[in-house]
Structures are given as structure tokens and as C-alpha cells.
Enzyme design. Structure first.
Site, PDB file in Angstrom:
ATOM      1  N   CYS A   1       0.822  -1.223   0.000  1.00 20.95           N
ATOM      2  CA  CYS A   1       0.000   0.000   0.000  1.00 20.95           C
ATOM      3  C   CYS A   1       0.855   1.272   0.000  1.00 20.95           C
ATOM      4  CB  CYS A   1      -0.942  -0.001   1.183  1.00 20.95           C
ATOM      5  SG  CYS A   1      -1.986  -1.462   1.210  1.00 20.95           S
TER       6      CYS A   1
ATOM      7  N   ASN B   1     -10.246  -0.665  -0.027  1.00 19.79           N
ATOM      8  CA  ASN B   1      -8.794  -0.484  -0.040  1.00 19.79           C
ATOM      9  C   ASN B   1      -8.231  -1.162  -1.292  1.00 19.79           C
ATOM     10  OD1 ASN B   1      -6.029  -0.852   0.337  1.00 19.79           O
ATOM     11  ND2 ASN B   1      -6.202  -1.361   2.514  1.00 19.79           N
TER      12      ASN B   1
ATOM     13  N   HIS C   1      -3.408   6.972   1.452  1.00 21.74           N
ATOM     14  CA  HIS C   1      -3.842   5.641   1.016  1.00 21.74           C
ATOM     15  C   HIS C   1      -5.193   5.366   1.666  1.00 21.74           C
ATOM     16  CE1 HIS C   1      -4.327   1.439   0.627  1.00 21.74           C
ATOM     17  NE2 HIS C   1      -3.976   1.172   1.860  1.00 21.74           N
TER      18      HIS C   1
HETATM   19  O1  UT7 Z   1      -3.532  -1.006   3.660  1.00 21.34           O
HETATM   20  C1  UT7 Z   1      -3.416  -1.338   5.014  1.00 21.34           C
HETATM   21  C2  UT7 Z   1      -4.295  -2.515   5.201  1.00 21.34           C
HETATM   22  N1  UT7 Z   1      -4.915  -2.726   6.439  1.00 21.34           N
HETATM   23  C3  UT7 Z   1      -5.652  -1.862   7.154  1.00 21.34           C
HETATM   24  O2  UT7 Z   1      -5.762  -0.697   6.914  1.00 21.34           O
HETATM   25  C4  UT7 Z   1      -6.394  -2.461   8.308  1.00 21.34           C
HETATM   26  C5  UT7 Z   1      -6.440  -1.600   9.516  1.00 21.34           C
HETATM   27  N2  UT7 Z   1      -7.360  -2.186  10.479  1.00 21.34           N
HETATM   28  C6  UT7 Z   1      -8.707  -2.067  10.358  1.00 21.34           C
HETATM   29  O3  UT7 Z   1      -9.192  -1.452   9.418  1.00 21.34           O
HETATM   30  C7  UT7 Z   1      -9.549  -2.648  11.461  1.00 21.34           C
HETATM   31  O4  UT7 Z   1      -8.712  -3.224  12.442  1.00 21.34           O
HETATM   32  C8  UT7 Z   1     -10.556  -3.703  10.956  1.00 21.34           C
HETATM   33  C9  UT7 Z   1     -11.642  -3.018  10.143  1.00 21.34           C
HETATM   34  C10 UT7 Z   1      -9.888  -4.780  10.149  1.00 21.34           C
HETATM   35  C11 UT7 Z   1     -11.252  -4.343  12.157  1.00 21.34           C
HETATM   36  O5  UT7 Z   1     -11.884  -3.350  12.942  1.00 21.34           O
HETATM   37  P1  UT7 Z   1     -11.657  -3.308  14.502  1.00 21.34           P
HETATM   38  O6  UT7 Z   1     -12.428  -2.164  15.018  1.00 21.34           O
HETATM   39  O7  UT7 Z   1     -10.170  -3.331  14.769  1.00 21.34           O
HETATM   40  O8  UT7 Z   1     -12.349  -4.632  14.950  1.00 21.34           O
HETATM   41  P2  UT7 Z   1     -11.770  -5.812  15.859  1.00 21.34           P
HETATM   42  O9  UT7 Z   1     -10.859  -6.676  15.085  1.00 21.34           O
HETATM   43  O10 UT7 Z   1     -11.262  -5.217  17.160  1.00 21.34           O
HETATM   44  O11 UT7 Z   1     -13.062  -6.611  16.197  1.00 21.34           O
HETATM   45  C12 UT7 Z   1     -14.138  -6.049  17.022  1.00 21.34           C
HETATM   46  C13 UT7 Z   1     -15.268  -7.053  17.075  1.00 21.34           C
HETATM   47  C14 UT7 Z   1     -14.811  -8.470  17.409  1.00 21.34           C
HETATM   48  O12 UT7 Z   1     -15.859  -9.080  18.148  1.00 21.34           O
HETATM   49  P3  UT7 Z   1     -15.783  -9.163  19.764  1.00 21.34           P
HETATM   50  O13 UT7 Z   1     -14.525  -9.934  20.052  1.00 21.34           O
HETATM   51  O14 UT7 Z   1     -15.723  -7.747  20.246  1.00 21.34           O
HETATM   52  O15 UT7 Z   1     -17.032  -9.883  20.132  1.00 21.34           O
HETATM   53  C15 UT7 Z   1     -14.723  -9.156  16.082  1.00 21.34           C
HETATM   54  O16 UT7 Z   1     -14.895 -10.547  16.165  1.00 21.34           O
HETATM   55  O17 UT7 Z   1     -15.886  -7.141  15.790  1.00 21.34           O
HETATM   56  C16 UT7 Z   1     -15.869  -8.515  15.332  1.00 21.34           C
HETATM   57  N3  UT7 Z   1     -15.667  -8.476  13.893  1.00 21.34           N
HETATM   58  C17 UT7 Z   1     -16.668  -8.371  13.021  1.00 21.34           C
HETATM   59  N4  UT7 Z   1     -17.995  -8.276  13.184  1.00 21.34           N
HETATM   60  C18 UT7 Z   1     -18.756  -8.154  12.068  1.00 21.34           C
HETATM   61  C19 UT7 Z   1     -14.483  -8.502  13.215  1.00 21.34           C
HETATM   62  N5  UT7 Z   1     -14.719  -8.419  11.894  1.00 21.34           N
HETATM   63  C20 UT7 Z   1     -16.057  -8.326  11.745  1.00 21.34           C
HETATM   64  C21 UT7 Z   1     -16.912  -8.206  10.632  1.00 21.34           C
HETATM   65  N6  UT7 Z   1     -18.242  -8.114  10.842  1.00 21.34           N
HETATM   66  N7  UT7 Z   1     -16.428  -8.144   9.374  1.00 21.34           N
END
Ligand code: UT7
Length: 327
Positions: free
Chosen positions: A112, A284, A254
Site C-alpha cells: 500500500c 482499499n 492511502h
Molecule cells: O492497507 C493497510 C491494510 N490494512 C488496514 O488498513 C487495516 C487496519 N485495520 C482495520 O481497518 C480494522 O482493524 C478492521 C476493520 C480490520 C477491524 O476493525 P476493529 O475495530 O479493529 O475490529 P476488531 O478486530 O477489534 O473486532 C471487534 C469485534 C470483534 O468481536 P468481539 O470480540 O468484540 O465480540 C470481532 O470478532 O468485531 C468482530 N468483527 C466483526 N464483526 C462483524 C471482526 N470483523 C467483523 C466483521 N463483521 N467483518
């Protein structure tokens, strides 16, 4: 000697998957995806490839710049999702557009940050007097390396390509700033790549491969890295070039996640209006996100001559970098 962007182009596939389509594949929903990422839909290849999209965005950039293919000295393509290992995508673009005089190579692993690294590389050739005209492209079919069973990643990514034409010009160049931190590379990995035609094909291949063959990500680690490093590198590139924030019209980040963009704006104490976004439409698209956004802004007439912009890439490696340019 410096270099200026004199034309932009982009191509995104016609086939759109919205969040409800993703919710048919994994346990997620439109509300969660929009709230946590800002993404509403993404464009996904059907008949297109990384090469065909690169060719189309490149042609559109040349048209916009009123530059002919024969005038191009250098073609750089930033991509992590090339059709094949060899020949490189840049050489395929050369062949398709007839840029017979160009030197061509791909910039692969910068992910990226790839477009910023490719832009910087082209600028070094232009400012040193080696070349006069360059075509710089970011092109990705990330859907081919996405694990469509992993809700932590498949909600984020999309396909597309963006391109700029750069020309050498008298003047002083801005110095770029780039960094890498290989020690944290395991935050975002992908073991292999393969060719695929349409999502059905990908699903079949998914049965044959294990999760590590697709992009795997520690989302929170990448999020924290971006929110810390992006404001740092913006301040650094401004300081190095003796430019102040008030002089900057737009920060072209990005397009990874709306919350990352908002957090960066807050940390820099800048209004969100200076951070244009189109990730709601495309998700993305890795190395393609910055040139697609630049092209949209250019064609909407939002970029005015003399405005200063900061481009910022960040991602796998880990890698990150920023460049100032004058429109
Ligand atoms: O080019 C660079 C590439 N990468 C990035 O830019 C990624 C940067 N990171 C992110 O964008 C975020 O970390 C994500 C969007 C990937 C995830 O968001 P988050 O706010 O960090 O969520 P999390 O991983 O902390 O998960 C929160 C909750 C969890 O449930 P519990 O444990 O609180 O019950 C996950 O299991 O959300 C759950 N969860 C989902 N729920 C519905 C994780 N993914 C999903 C989903 N739909 N797709």
C-alpha cells in the site's frame, strides 16, 4: 530539475459488490462494515486483470496529459497482485500501448506504500536528468489474494488501477520521506498469488489453498501503526522541505479505513475536508488507491495549479512514506 504530474487516469471494474453481498459470504453486516471501515461497496474484476486495468488507466492518463506513448521513457507499475510472475506488468503495459522507448519495471513488495515509492523512484530519474517523461501506475486485483472466508479482511479490499504521467521541469524538487520496519512484517502477510477469473473461480481455488496463501492481517496492529506513523511522516516531510501545514491544500492518504483518515486529521489538527476520501466506493485498493483518488479529484476540477498536496502511503512490510507535490 523537478517533475510534475501532467495527466491522470484510472480504471475500476464495472462489477460492484456491496456490503450486503459480502454478508452473504461471511458473518458480517452493512452497519458493522460502514461503522468500522467506511467502506460501502468495492469494484471487483470479472474479465479484467491487473494488466488490463493498468493498460486502461495508463491510456487514460496519457490522453489526459496529451502525451504520446512514444514519448515515455519510463513505465513503473506498483502492484502486489500481478497476473503472472514474469513478464512484469510494466512490460505488458509497454507492449499494449506501444511505448517502445520506455524502460519498464514493477515495484512489488511495497504494497500500500507502492504508489508513493514508485512516484518517488520516477521523480529521482526525472530530477537527475536520466529521463524526461514517466508513466507511473498502481494496479491491483486484490480479490485474487483475498480470503473470502475471512471477515477480518474480505470486507476491506477492492480492485482497480490509477496512473499519472510525470514530466521533468526546471525547478527544485521536494524531498520524499520513506521508512520501513521489517521487524513488524508479520502484521500483514500473504504467501502466494495465482491467476483467477471471476469470484467463482476464486472460491474453487480457495478450497485448495489454506488461509496463509491469502492476505492475513492483524487488523488492530495495522490500524495502530497507521494512526501513529502517518501523522509522524507528514510532519517529517513538511519539516524536511521547510513547508508548513497551512500551505497544504490536500492530504491524499492511502484509502485503507475511514477511521484511520479521521484519526490522522485529528492528530494533525487539520479539518477533515483536507483529507479527500473515496474508500466508501472502492474499498482499499492498495497501490491503486492514491492515483485513483488523484484522478477523480483532477477530473472533478478540484485540483488547481500551484496547490501543494501531500501523498501518504502505508502498509505491509511494514512500510510507509510521504511526498509533497505541487499541482
Ligand atoms: O492497507 C493497510 C491494510 N490494512 C488496514 O488498513 C487495516 C487496519 N485495520 C482495520 O481497518 C480494522 O482493524 C478492521 C476493520 C480490520 C477491524 O476493525 P476493529 O475495530 O479493529 O475490529 P476488531 O478486530 O477489534 O473486532 C471487534 C469485534 C470483534 O468481536 P468481539 O470480540 O468484540 O465480540 C470481532 O470478532 O468485531 C468482530 N468483527 C466483526 N464483526 C462483524 C471482526 N470483523 C467483523 C466483521 N463483521 N467483518
Amino acid at each position: 530539475m523537478t517533475g510534475v504530474i501532467c495527466g491522470t487516469g484510472s480504471y475500476t471494474p464495472a462489477w460492484v459488490m456491496d456490503n450486503n453481498d459480502i454478508a452473504k459470504l461471511v458473518d458480517t453486516n452493512d452497519g458493522w462494515i460502514q461503522e468500522r471501515t467506511g467502506v460501502v461497496r468495492r469494484h471487483i474484476i470479472k474479465d479484467e486483470t491487473t494488466v488490463s486495468m493498468a493498460v486502461e488507466s495508463g491510456k487514460r492518463a496519457l490522453e489526459n496529459a496529451k502525451v504520446t506513448a512514444e514519448e515515455i521513457d519510463l513505465i513503473l507499475v506498483a502492484t502486489i497482485s500481478s497476473n503472472v510472475v514474469l513478464p512484469c506488468t510494466a512490460c505488458e503495459v509497454q507492449k499494449a500501448i506501444g511505448a517502445t522507448h520506455a524502460t519498464c519495471f514493477d515495484i512489488g513488495g511495497a504494497a500500500c506504500t507502492g504508489f508513493v515509492i514508485a512516484y518517488n523512484t520516477a521523480m529521482v530519474y526525472l530530477t537527475s536528468g536520466v529521463y524526461k517523461t514517466a508513466l507511473v501506475i498502481g494496479s491491483e486485483s486484490l480479490s485474487t489474494i483475498t480470503n473470502w472466508k475471512d471477515r477480518g479482511t474480505c470486507i476491506l479490499f477492492g480492485d482497480g488501477s490509477g496512473a499519472v504521467v510525470l514530466k521533468a521541469k526546471e525547478g527544485k524538487p521536494y524531498l520524499p520521506v520513506t521508512h520501513s520496519e521489517g521487524a513488524k512484517g508479520m502484521a500483514l502477510t500473504c504467501k502466494s498469488r495465482y491467476e483467477r477469473n471471476g469470484l467463482t473461480g476464486a472460491s474453487d481455488i480457495q478450497e485448495l489453498l489454506s488461509a496463509e496463501h491469502f492476505m492475513q492481517m492483524d487488523g488492530q496492529a495495522v490500524f495502530k501503526f497507521a494512526v501513529k506513523r502517518v501523522p509522524e511522516v507528514v510532519r517529517e516531510v513538511l519539516t524536511v522541505n521547510d513547508v508548513v501545514q497551512e500551505e497544504i491544500s490536500y492530504y491524499i492518504l492511502h484509502q485503507a479505513n475511514k477511521r484511520i483518515v479521521e484519526a490522522v486529521a485529528k492528530r494533525l489538527e487539520e479539518p477533515l475536508e483536507k483529507f479527500p476520501m473515496n474508500l466508501q466506493e472502492y474499498g482499499n485498493t492498495s497501490s491503486a488507491s492514491i492515483p485513483i483518488l488523484l484522478d477523480e479529484m483532477n477530473r472533478q476540477g478540484k485540483l488547481k495549479s500551484g496547490q501543494k498536496l501531500v501523498l501518504v502511503g502505508f502498509g505491509a512490510g511494514l512500510t510507509w512514506g510521504a511526498s509533497i507535490l505541487e499541482w
